[in-house]
Motif scaffolding. Structure first.
Motif, PDB file in Angstrom:
ATOM      1  N   HIS A  87       7.736  -7.259 -13.143  1.00 36.22           N
ATOM      2  CA  HIS A  87       7.033  -6.086 -12.609  1.00 36.22           C
ATOM      3  C   HIS A  87       7.601  -5.703 -11.245  1.00 36.22           C
ATOM      4  O   HIS A  87       7.844  -4.514 -10.974  1.00 36.22           O
ATOM      5  CB  HIS A  87       5.538  -6.405 -12.504  1.00 36.22           C
ATOM      6  CG  HIS A  87       4.781  -5.492 -11.601  1.00 36.22           C
ATOM      7  ND1 HIS A  87       4.511  -4.176 -11.926  1.00 36.22           N
ATOM      8  CD2 HIS A  87       4.247  -5.694 -10.354  1.00 36.22           C
ATOM      9  CE1 HIS A  87       3.834  -3.611 -10.925  1.00 36.22           C
ATOM     10  NE2 HIS A  87       3.660  -4.510  -9.978  1.00 36.22           N
ATOM     11  N   TYR A  88       7.814  -6.689 -10.390  1.00 40.87           N
ATOM     12  CA  TYR A  88       8.334  -6.397  -9.048  1.00 40.87           C
ATOM     13  C   TYR A  88       9.771  -5.909  -9.129  1.00 40.87           C
ATOM     14  O   TYR A  88      10.183  -5.030  -8.358  1.00 40.87           O
ATOM     15  CB  TYR A  88       8.201  -7.627  -8.154  1.00 40.87           C
ATOM     16  CG  TYR A  88       6.757  -8.020  -7.954  1.00 40.87           C
ATOM     17  CD1 TYR A  88       5.905  -7.209  -7.213  1.00 40.87           C
ATOM     18  CD2 TYR A  88       6.227  -9.156  -8.552  1.00 40.87           C
ATOM     19  CE1 TYR A  88       4.569  -7.531  -7.060  1.00 40.87           C
ATOM     20  CE2 TYR A  88       4.898  -9.493  -8.405  1.00 40.87           C
ATOM     21  CZ  TYR A  88       4.061  -8.679  -7.666  1.00 40.87           C
ATOM     22  OH  TYR A  88       2.736  -8.987  -7.530  1.00 40.87           O
ATOM     23  N   GLU A  89      10.540  -6.454 -10.059  1.00 42.21           N
ATOM     24  CA  GLU A  89      11.914  -5.983 -10.233  1.00 42.21           C
ATOM     25  C   GLU A  89      11.923  -4.532 -10.687  1.00 42.21           C
ATOM     26  O   GLU A  89      12.685  -3.708 -10.155  1.00 42.21           O
ATOM     27  CB  GLU A  89      12.658  -6.855 -11.246  1.00 42.21           C
ATOM     28  CG  GLU A  89      14.061  -6.362 -11.524  1.00 42.21           C
ATOM     29  CD  GLU A  89      14.910  -7.349 -12.284  1.00 42.21           C
ATOM     30  OE1 GLU A  89      16.127  -7.089 -12.429  1.00 42.21           O
ATOM     31  OE2 GLU A  89      14.391  -8.382 -12.726  1.00 42.21           O
ATOM     32  N   HIS A  90      11.087  -4.204 -11.663  1.00 42.62           N
ATOM     33  CA  HIS A  90      11.033  -2.826 -12.147  1.00 42.62           C
ATOM     34  C   HIS A  90      10.601  -1.882 -11.040  1.00 42.62           C
ATOM     35  O   HIS A  90      11.168  -0.791 -10.866  1.00 42.62           O
ATOM     36  CB  HIS A  90      10.070  -2.740 -13.333  1.00 42.62           C
ATOM     37  CG  HIS A  90       9.911  -1.356 -13.872  1.00 42.62           C
ATOM     38  ND1 HIS A  90       8.778  -0.599 -13.667  1.00 42.62           N
ATOM     39  CD2 HIS A  90      10.752  -0.570 -14.586  1.00 42.62           C
ATOM     40  CE1 HIS A  90       8.921   0.581 -14.239  1.00 42.62           C
ATOM     41  NE2 HIS A  90      10.108   0.631 -14.802  1.00 42.62           N
ATOM     42  N   MET A  91       9.614  -2.292 -10.258  1.00 42.99           N
ATOM     43  CA  MET A  91       9.134  -1.461  -9.162  1.00 42.99           C
ATOM     44  C   MET A  91      10.234  -1.268  -8.113  1.00 42.99           C
ATOM     45  O   MET A  91      10.447  -0.151  -7.609  1.00 42.99           O
ATOM     46  CB  MET A  91       7.890  -2.097  -8.538  1.00 42.99           C
ATOM     47  CG  MET A  91       7.182  -1.234  -7.528  1.00 42.99           C
ATOM     48  SD  MET A  91       5.462  -1.755  -7.229  1.00 42.99           S
ATOM     49  CE  MET A  91       5.677  -3.501  -6.827  1.00 42.99           C
ATOM     50  N   ALA A 172       1.566  -3.432  -2.635  1.00 39.21           N
ATOM     51  CA  ALA A 172       2.157  -3.417  -3.973  1.00 39.21           C
ATOM     52  C   ALA A 172       3.068  -4.616  -4.216  1.00 39.21           C
ATOM     53  O   ALA A 172       3.145  -5.128  -5.342  1.00 39.21           O
ATOM     54  CB  ALA A 172       2.931  -2.119  -4.179  1.00 39.21           C
ATOM     55  N   PHE A 173       3.748  -5.072  -3.182  1.00 34.89           N
ATOM     56  CA  PHE A 173       4.690  -6.182  -3.346  1.00 34.89           C
ATOM     57  C   PHE A 173       4.107  -7.526  -2.903  1.00 34.89           C
ATOM     58  O   PHE A 173       4.781  -8.554  -3.019  1.00 34.89           O
ATOM     59  CB  PHE A 173       5.971  -5.907  -2.556  1.00 34.89           C
ATOM     60  CG  PHE A 173       6.905  -4.945  -3.231  1.00 34.89           C
ATOM     61  CD1 PHE A 173       7.773  -5.375  -4.229  1.00 34.89           C
ATOM     62  CD2 PHE A 173       6.910  -3.606  -2.883  1.00 34.89           C
ATOM     63  CE1 PHE A 173       8.638  -4.499  -4.859  1.00 34.89           C
ATOM     64  CE2 PHE A 173       7.768  -2.708  -3.509  1.00 34.89           C
ATOM     65  CZ  PHE A 173       8.630  -3.149  -4.505  1.00 34.89           C
ATOM     66  N   ALA A 174       2.875  -7.521  -2.413  1.00 33.32           N
ATOM     67  CA  ALA A 174       2.324  -8.737  -1.812  1.00 33.32           C
ATOM     68  C   ALA A 174       2.175  -9.878  -2.804  1.00 33.32           C
ATOM     69  O   ALA A 174       2.157 -11.050  -2.418  1.00 33.32           O
ATOM     70  CB  ALA A 174       0.973  -8.429  -1.173  1.00 33.32           C
ATOM     71  N   ALA A 261      12.276  -8.940  -4.750  1.00 29.07           N
ATOM     72  CA  ALA A 261      11.906  -7.865  -3.837  1.00 29.07           C
ATOM     73  C   ALA A 261      10.539  -8.102  -3.205  1.00 29.07           C
ATOM     74  O   ALA A 261       9.602  -8.566  -3.861  1.00 29.07           O
ATOM     75  CB  ALA A 261      11.914  -6.526  -4.582  1.00 29.07           C
ATOM     76  N   PHE A 262      10.439  -7.783  -1.928  1.00 25.48           N
ATOM     77  CA  PHE A 262       9.174  -7.829  -1.201  1.00 25.48           C
ATOM     78  C   PHE A 262       9.373  -7.066   0.105  1.00 25.48           C
ATOM     79  O   PHE A 262      10.469  -6.584   0.389  1.00 25.48           O
ATOM     80  CB  PHE A 262       8.733  -9.281  -0.949  1.00 25.48           C
ATOM     81  CG  PHE A 262       9.442  -9.963   0.186  1.00 25.48           C
ATOM     82  CD1 PHE A 262       8.768 -10.298   1.350  1.00 25.48           C
ATOM     83  CD2 PHE A 262      10.796 -10.283   0.101  1.00 25.48           C
ATOM     84  CE1 PHE A 262       9.415 -10.929   2.402  1.00 25.48           C
ATOM     85  CE2 PHE A 262      11.447 -10.910   1.145  1.00 25.48           C
ATOM     86  CZ  PHE A 262      10.756 -11.238   2.298  1.00 25.48           C
ATOM     87  N   MET A 263       8.310  -6.940   0.871  1.00 23.14           N
ATOM     88  CA  MET A 263       8.402  -6.257   2.156  1.00 23.14           C
ATOM     89  C   MET A 263       8.675  -7.307   3.231  1.00 23.14           C
ATOM     90  O   MET A 263       7.821  -8.159   3.515  1.00 23.14           O
ATOM     91  CB  MET A 263       7.116  -5.499   2.441  1.00 23.14           C
ATOM     92  CG  MET A 263       6.764  -4.445   1.406  1.00 23.14           C
ATOM     93  SD  MET A 263       7.955  -3.075   1.303  1.00 23.14           S
ATOM     94  CE  MET A 263       7.562  -2.181   2.813  1.00 23.14           C
ATOM     95  N   GLY A 264       9.848  -7.255   3.818  1.00 18.03           N
ATOM     96  CA  GLY A 264      10.241  -8.295   4.750  1.00 18.03           C
ATOM     97  C   GLY A 264      11.182  -7.781   5.819  1.00 18.03           C
ATOM     98  O   GLY A 264      11.364  -6.572   5.997  1.00 18.03           O
TER      99      GLY A 264
END
Length: 431
Positions: A87-91, A172-174, A261-264
């Motif tokens: 899911h995170y990869e697709h996003m 969303a990425f948490a 992926a994440f917010m960093g």
């Protein structure tokens, strides 16, 4: 699969034949492939650490299909992983395609239950790491990847987003915590201590591994980087941006596999690129048939390293000057001539801080790839272990210096110059 692995109802790991049946029922893919599904050629080609990857070819076109497994493929079912990483990869791919068009594969279909993404089959592209081991020059790489990094990082930061938009992305990425935990352990912790998953070119590299484990200054430096990784949500990161996550030809570059992926912190992505280029630079002695045979290629690798950072910096600054619609540094505060001058100075200070972060994270990535789990084939494919260990010792020395003595490197050219000096250095080996 064991009962301990958590999978949703309806999930199954595909093999080529079950995938054939599944894709035949997905119009967006079946129509693209064309012809009778029984005639499609399907092969599983995944050689990474985590997932199944299939190449599917029909009479009209092809597709690549990536499916997450509920465990780390490199280790097996003893290391469970959440399927939600798809899911995170697709996003992330969706955001990347919007901000850096033409630099990621096109997505055809996503199935959340199966943790499966069907996308563009990149041919005749190859994984960049393989091309660099073979000594292939990629003249568009630095230009393309600096564009990708500048645009994806800028447009997902407070410089381009409203506070509400940015907080929504953080939320969303948490949940991608398990993959972040892998990074936190394998990059920022385990290589600096005795850990079961560590390995290195023993006995030749033993004294260098021991020196890393006993280096208090280095442990403080990597802990500061870990704290930034865990707490500084500057922008959406690819999270694993290295030469194994880039497929390319001499004319076209695509970035793949953003499941981390994440917010960093922005410097983690830019540092990963530089780390992997530097590792390849030091590995070249193990891939040439005679001393000096790859000197020209070494020069290109360092030119690409400098070209990536300098291109990224220039493009990021230009975006900030022209498209800064976010809530950070609001334009009315800097509307006067004096304000514009002060903001220009702040932009330069920002880039200096980002460059320091980049070098620190690059060093941490280099240490991990040499002493931790999941090594780079740039080094692993060197058959002569003494030659490999010499290359690794040189890389470790530069990595340590970039992490602890960051101020000694005011520019990327200072880094590449030091890499050249270290390439002529003969480290003492164990054994």
């Amino acid at each position: 699969m064991t009962a301990l692995l958590k999978v949703p109802p309806g999930y199954r790991a595909h093999d080529p034949e079950s995938l054939r049946v599944y894709l035949a029922g997905v119009p967006a893919v079946a129509e693209r492939l064309g012809g009778d599904p029984a005639a499609w050629r399907i092969e599983e080609v995944g050689d990474g650490n985590l997932n199944l990857v299939f190449k599917v070819r029909g009479p009209k076109a092809g597709a690549a299909v990536k499916q997450a497994l509920p465990y780390l493929r490199l280790v097996g079912e003893g290391w469970p992983l959440p399927l939600e990483r798809a899911h995170y990869e697709h996003m992330a791919l969706t955001h990347e395609a919007r901000h850096a068009p033409g630099l990621t594969p096109e997505i055809y279909h996503y199935d959340a239950t199966l943790a499966l993404i069907a996308m563009e089959l990149l041919e005749p592209h190859i994984i960049m790491r393989h091309g660099m081991i073979a000594g292939t020059v990629y003249p568009k790489f630095a230009e393309d990847l600096s564009t990708f990094a500048a645009r994806t990082l800028f447009f997902t930061s407070d410089l381009a987003l409203s506070a509400a938009e940015k907080k929504a992305m953080i939320a969303a990425f948490a949940g991608n915590t398990e993959l972040c935990k892998i990074t936190e352990d394998l990059i920022f912790t385990e290589p600096y201590m005795v850990a079961e998953r560590n390995r290195w070119t023993s006995p030749f590299l033993d004294p260098h591994a021991e020196a890393i484990r006993e280096d208090g200054d280095l442990k403080v430096a990597v802990s500061r980087l870990k704290a930034k990784f865990m707490g500084l949500a500057e922008a959406m990161l690819h999270g694993d941006l290295h030469t194994g996550s880039i497929m390319l030809t001499v004319e076209d570059t695509r970035v793949i596999d953003p499941e981390f992926a994440f917010m960093g912190p922005m410097g983690f992505d830019t540092g990963a690129v530089i780390a992997n280029l530097l590792i390849n630079y030091f590995s070249q002695a193990g891939h040439e048939d005679g001393p000096g045979e790859r000197d020209a290629y070494r020069r290109w690798v360092l030119e690409a390293t400098a070209g990536f950072w300098n291109g990224f910096s220039a493009k990021f600054l230009k975006l900030w000057e022209k498209e800064a619609t976010g809530d950070a540094y609001p334009a009315p505060l800097f509307a006067s001539p004096e304000g514009r001058l002060r903001l220009a100075g702040e932009r330069q200070a920002w880039m200096l801080r980002l460059f320091a972060d980049t070098l620190g994270f690059a060093g941490a990535k280099m240490v991990r790839r040499i002493l931790g789990l999941a090594h780079n084939i740039d080094l692993e494919k060197i058959a002569d272990e003494r030659v490999r260990a010499s290359a690794e010792a040189r890389a470790l020395k530069l990595a340590r210096d970039m992490m602890v003595n960051t101020a000694a490197y005011p520019s990327i050219e200072a880094v590449t110059a030091q890499a050249e000096r270290l390439n002529a250095w003969e480290p003492k080996l164990g054994g």
